[in-house]
Motif scaffolding. Structure first.
Motif, PDB file in Angstrom:
ATOM      1  N   THR A 206       0.650  -1.292   0.021  1.00 52.92           N
ATOM      2  CA  THR A 206      -0.161  -0.069   0.183  1.00 52.92           C
ATOM      3  C   THR A 206       0.711   1.148   0.057  1.00 52.92           C
ATOM      4  OG1 THR A 206      -1.878  -1.229   1.467  1.00 52.92           O
ATOM      5  CG2 THR A 206      -1.972   1.259   1.169  1.00 52.92           C
ATOM      6  N   LYS A 207       0.597   2.120  -0.895  1.00 55.23           N
ATOM      7  CA  LYS A 207       1.265   3.333  -0.953  1.00 55.23           C
ATOM      8  C   LYS A 207       1.083   4.488   0.269  1.00 55.23           C
ATOM      9  CE  LYS A 207       1.909   7.366  -4.041  1.00 55.23           C
ATOM     10  NZ  LYS A 207       1.397   7.802  -5.303  1.00 55.23           N
ATOM     11  N   PRO A 208       2.023   5.035   0.852  1.00 53.76           N
ATOM     12  CA  PRO A 208       1.822   6.019   1.811  1.00 53.76           C
ATOM     13  C   PRO A 208       0.947   7.100   1.348  1.00 53.76           C
ATOM     14  CG  PRO A 208       4.180   5.998   1.245  1.00 53.76           C
ATOM     15  CD  PRO A 208       3.564   4.955   0.256  1.00 53.76           C
ATOM     16  N   SER A 209       0.247   7.827   2.287  1.00 49.23           N
ATOM     17  CA  SER A 209      -0.133   9.291   2.211  1.00 49.23           C
ATOM     18  C   SER A 209       0.478  10.099   3.154  1.00 49.23           C
ATOM     19  CB  SER A 209      -1.702   9.302   2.622  1.00 49.23           C
ATOM     20  OG  SER A 209      -2.296   8.418   1.695  1.00 49.23           O
TER      21      SER A 209
ATOM     22  N   THR B 257       1.528   7.989   6.543  1.00 48.24           N
ATOM     23  CA  THR B 257       0.467   7.091   7.101  1.00 48.24           C
ATOM     24  C   THR B 257       0.024   6.169   6.096  1.00 48.24           C
ATOM     25  OG1 THR B 257      -1.405   6.912   8.511  1.00 48.24           O
ATOM     26  CG2 THR B 257      -1.500   8.738   6.913  1.00 48.24           C
ATOM     27  N   GLY B 258      -0.494   5.193   6.665  1.00 45.81           N
ATOM     28  CA  GLY B 258      -1.186   4.108   5.805  1.00 45.81           C
ATOM     29  C   GLY B 258      -0.563   3.385   4.712  1.00 45.81           C
ATOM     30  N   TYR B 259       0.661   3.116   4.999  1.00 46.27           N
ATOM     31  CA  TYR B 259       1.536   2.273   4.196  1.00 46.27           C
ATOM     32  C   TYR B 259       1.902   0.834   4.370  1.00 46.27           C
ATOM     33  CZ  TYR B 259       5.428   3.408   7.159  1.00 46.27           C
ATOM     34  OH  TYR B 259       6.350   3.391   8.170  1.00 46.27           O
ATOM     35  N   PHE B 260       2.206   0.016   3.799  1.00 45.10           N
ATOM     36  CA  PHE B 260       2.660  -1.493   3.986  1.00 45.10           C
ATOM     37  C   PHE B 260       3.411  -1.951   2.662  1.00 45.10           C
ATOM     38  CE2 PHE B 260       2.441  -5.819   4.450  1.00 45.10           C
ATOM     39  CZ  PHE B 260       2.699  -6.081   5.928  1.00 45.10           C
ATOM     40  N   PRO B 261       4.397  -2.582   3.087  1.00 45.24           N
ATOM     41  CA  PRO B 261       5.252  -2.939   4.356  1.00 45.24           C
ATOM     42  C   PRO B 261       6.300  -1.622   4.500  1.00 45.24           C
ATOM     43  CG  PRO B 261       6.288  -4.193   2.428  1.00 45.24           C
ATOM     44  CD  PRO B 261       5.011  -3.443   1.991  1.00 45.24           C
TER      45      PRO B 261
ATOM     46  N   PHE C  56      10.458   9.502  14.410  1.00 47.36           N
ATOM     47  CA  PHE C  56       9.658   8.772  15.465  1.00 47.36           C
ATOM     48  C   PHE C  56       9.458   7.507  15.073  1.00 47.36           C
ATOM     49  CE2 PHE C  56       8.608  13.114  16.425  1.00 47.36           C
ATOM     50  CZ  PHE C  56       8.625  13.248  17.453  1.00 47.36           C
ATOM     51  N   PRO C  57       9.142   6.350  16.049  1.00 45.72           N
ATOM     52  CA  PRO C  57       9.296   4.998  15.639  1.00 45.72           C
ATOM     53  C   PRO C  57       8.006   4.757  14.930  1.00 45.72           C
ATOM     54  CG  PRO C  57       9.805   5.360  17.966  1.00 45.72           C
ATOM     55  CD  PRO C  57       9.598   6.594  17.582  1.00 45.72           C
ATOM     56  N   THR C  58       8.030   3.641  13.994  1.00 44.24           N
ATOM     57  CA  THR C  58       6.848   3.394  13.216  1.00 44.24           C
ATOM     58  C   THR C  58       5.681   2.902  14.135  1.00 44.24           C
ATOM     59  OG1 THR C  58       8.417   2.656  11.495  1.00 44.24           O
ATOM     60  CG2 THR C  58       6.060   1.856  11.337  1.00 44.24           C
ATOM     61  N   ALA C  59       4.599   3.223  13.896  1.00 42.68           N
ATOM     62  CA  ALA C  59       3.313   2.821  14.700  1.00 42.68           C
ATOM     63  C   ALA C  59       2.280   1.933  13.772  1.00 42.68           C
ATOM     64  CB  ALA C  59       2.587   3.906  15.132  1.00 42.68           C
ATOM     65  N   LYS C  60       1.848   0.855  14.196  1.00 40.33           N
ATOM     66  CA  LYS C  60       0.845   0.107  13.622  1.00 40.33           C
ATOM     67  C   LYS C  60      -0.646   0.660  13.962  1.00 40.33           C
ATOM     68  CE  LYS C  60      -0.543  -4.736  12.974  1.00 40.33           C
ATOM     69  NZ  LYS C  60      -0.197  -6.105  13.296  1.00 40.33           N
ATOM     70  N   LEU C  61      -1.395   0.941  12.599  1.00 36.43           N
ATOM     71  CA  LEU C  61      -2.699   1.531  12.743  1.00 36.43           C
ATOM     72  C   LEU C  61      -3.566   0.230  13.019  1.00 36.43           C
ATOM     73  CD1 LEU C  61      -2.627   3.759   9.818  1.00 36.43           C
ATOM     74  CD2 LEU C  61      -2.028   4.253  12.070  1.00 36.43           C
ATOM     75  N   SER C  62      -4.841   0.448  13.558  1.00 34.08           N
ATOM     76  CA  SER C  62      -6.028  -0.498  13.609  1.00 34.08           C
ATOM     77  C   SER C  62      -6.091  -1.277  12.557  1.00 34.08           C
ATOM     78  CB  SER C  62      -7.073  -0.024  14.213  1.00 34.08           C
ATOM     79  OG  SER C  62      -7.682   1.045  13.425  1.00 34.08           O
ATOM     80  N   SER C  63      -5.770  -0.738  11.103  1.00 27.26           N
ATOM     81  CA  SER C  63      -6.258  -1.197  10.065  1.00 27.26           C
ATOM     82  C   SER C  63      -5.230  -2.273   9.544  1.00 27.26           C
ATOM     83  CB  SER C  63      -6.437  -0.217   9.109  1.00 27.26           C
ATOM     84  OG  SER C  63      -4.991   0.418   8.744  1.00 27.26           O
ATOM     85  N   GLY C  64      -4.084  -2.482  10.333  1.00 25.69           N
ATOM     86  CA  GLY C  64      -2.926  -3.062  10.197  1.00 25.69           C
ATOM     87  C   GLY C  64      -1.679  -2.456   9.348  1.00 25.69           C
ATOM     88  N   LEU C  65      -2.160  -1.279   8.625  1.00 29.18           N
ATOM     89  CA  LEU C  65      -1.119  -0.375   8.046  1.00 29.18           C
ATOM     90  C   LEU C  65      -0.180   0.358   8.971  1.00 29.18           C
ATOM     91  CD1 LEU C  65      -3.467   1.003   5.240  1.00 29.18           C
ATOM     92  CD2 LEU C  65      -2.007  -1.083   5.262  1.00 29.18           C
ATOM     93  N   LEU C  66       0.835   0.779   8.275  1.00 33.54           N
ATOM     94  CA  LEU C  66       1.905   1.583   9.221  1.00 33.54           C
ATOM     95  C   LEU C  66       1.707   3.020   9.409  1.00 33.54           C
ATOM     96  CD1 LEU C  66       4.701  -0.867   8.326  1.00 33.54           C
ATOM     97  CD2 LEU C  66       2.821  -1.069  10.286  1.00 33.54           C
ATOM     98  N   ALA C  67       2.340   3.602  10.101  1.00 37.08           N
ATOM     99  CA  ALA C  67       2.305   5.124  10.105  1.00 37.08           C
ATOM    100  C   ALA C  67       3.812   5.355  10.853  1.00 37.08           C
ATOM    101  CB  ALA C  67       1.330   5.950  10.748  1.00 37.08           C
ATOM    102  N   ARG C  68       4.208   6.595  10.427  1.00 38.23           N
ATOM    103  CA  ARG C  68       5.301   7.321  11.044  1.00 38.23           C
ATOM    104  C   ARG C  68       5.433   8.705  10.955  1.00 38.23           C
ATOM    105  NH1 ARG C  68      11.174   5.334   8.661  1.00 38.23           N
ATOM    106  NH2 ARG C  68      11.777   6.582  10.466  1.00 38.23           N
TER     107      ARG C  68
END
Length: 387
Positions: free
Chosen positions: A3-6, A27-31, A50-62
């Protein structure tokens, strides 16, 4: 699924302090991994990732934060947050943040209205593993995409064939241009210099950027993989950590393998960080979440690092799995349990057999006692017939 990041620019909301901080939310990217860089030139700034965070959707954000020590520079300059995400082939500035007086700055001879151009080198993964390296030329903060030309050349004068450039409209209503050039891995490793020339009606003369591999003494990375802690507190997830340190240059790629195959589950890798040593070098961390059940099955997990200073295929792998001591302990526990069950069954069978035998002996003995008076009487008659 890749998934491409926003990307969203973050700016302060309070009164002007002695220094100014800006933010860039990816936000909203993977992997993983994703890279964040700021266009700051020679300004006195500091950045914090800042460290990478995992969203409730399973995607990532930093988030990346830029602090400008001179409020005057903040007021005049445009600051661009450039984001690269190799898994989705995203390598472009997604957002730009301007100072309050930089919306219409005085144009320079080369880059009016804050237009900036970047060249991004190929990732080590594309260069040495996938053998499909590409250079990326990024042009940001254009008020219009009409009339843009991007031309690639190289010092050796050999012909080049670039991919068609692409335009992306940003949240601040400007455009960014992305042009990629496939390169030969050997040419890049041998130190070939490439140039990207950008022309646009807004530019009084073309912008020219050049790139070659980073100079300096090459240092291969040291790789360490740390086992999960023994106490899990009832959780069904474990975390493996891979530390890669003391490498130069900072271009590096990290992959996780599961039993020798690319592991596509959740993992996160930090951006390269500089070490406080006399020689310039970098270090990063990569973390992988695995299930407790997978770990118990003796599954092998490998941290694979790709870096140009490594010998041979430019890769280094470190593998971990449930330790032999733990496996032997588990097998001994199982053997002891089986032995206890066997002994219990054996004792139970012996006890049962002894009980049955006792009942049989008692019944025979009782029968014999009941027959004894008659036998004594008959014996007495034989001895004394007239009695």
């Amino acid at each position: 699924t890749t998934t491409k990041p926003s990307v969203f620019p973050l700016r302060p909301c309070c009164s002007e302090p002695t220094s100014m901080s800006l933010g860039c939310l990816v936000t909203g990217y993977f992997p993983e991994p994703v890279t964040v860089t700021w266009d700051t030139g020679s300004l006195n700034v500091s950045t914090l990732d800042f460290p990478t965070a995992k969203l409730s959707s399973g995607l990532l954000a930093r988030t990346s934060q830029l602090t400008v020590s001179d409020p005057g520079e903040w007021a005049r300059k445009s600051f661009t947050c450039s984001v690269g995400h190799a898994p989705s082939s995203t390598s472009q500035p997604e957002a730009a943040e301007r100072g309050p007086h930089a919306a219409s700055p005085h144009p320079t001879d080369d880059e009016p209205r804050g237009i900036s151009t970047y060249l991004i080198p190929p990732s080590p993964l594309d260069l040495y593993v996938r053998t499909a390296p590409k250079l990326t030329c990024l042009v940001v903060d254009l008020e219009s995409k009409e009339g843009v030309t991007v031309v690639w050349t190289r010092d050796s004068q050999k012909p080049v064939t670039s991919d068609p450039w692409k335009a992306n409209k940003q949240l601040n209503a400007t455009f960014s241009i992305v042009s990629t050039l496939p390169v030969d891995a050997k040419d890049w490793i041998d130190g070939e210099t490439y140039r990207c020339t950008v022309t646009h009606p807004e530019l009084p003369k073309p912008i020219i950027r050049s790139i070659t591999k980073a100079p300096g003494k090459r240092m291969p990375p040291e790789v360490y993989v740390f086992l999960p802690p023994e106490e899990q507190g009832g959780q069904d997830k474990l975390t493996l950590t891979c530390l890669i340190q003391n490498f130069f240059p900072g271009d590096i790629s990290v992959q996780w393998l599961r039993n020798g195959q690319i592991h596509n589950d959740q993992h996160s890798t930090t951006a390269p960080l500089k070490t406080n040593t006399s020689h310039p070098s970098f270090f990063i961390f990569s973390r992988l979440e695995i299930t407790l059940a997978d770990w118990a099955l003796n599954t092998k997990f490998t941290c694979r690092v790709v870096h140009e200073a490594l010998p041979g295929r430019r890769t280094l792998e470190k593998t971990v799995f449930k330790s032999p001591e733990e496996l032997e302990s588990a097998e001994l526990d199982g053997l002891w349990t089986s032995t206890c069950v066997f002994i219990s069954l054996f004792l139970l069978s012996v006890s049962y057999g002894a009980t049955i035998t006792l009942f049989k002996v008692k019944r025979v003995f009782s029968t014999e006692l009941r027959s004894t008076p008659q036998a004594l009487h008959d014996y007495a008659n034989i001895l004394h017939p007239g009695a």
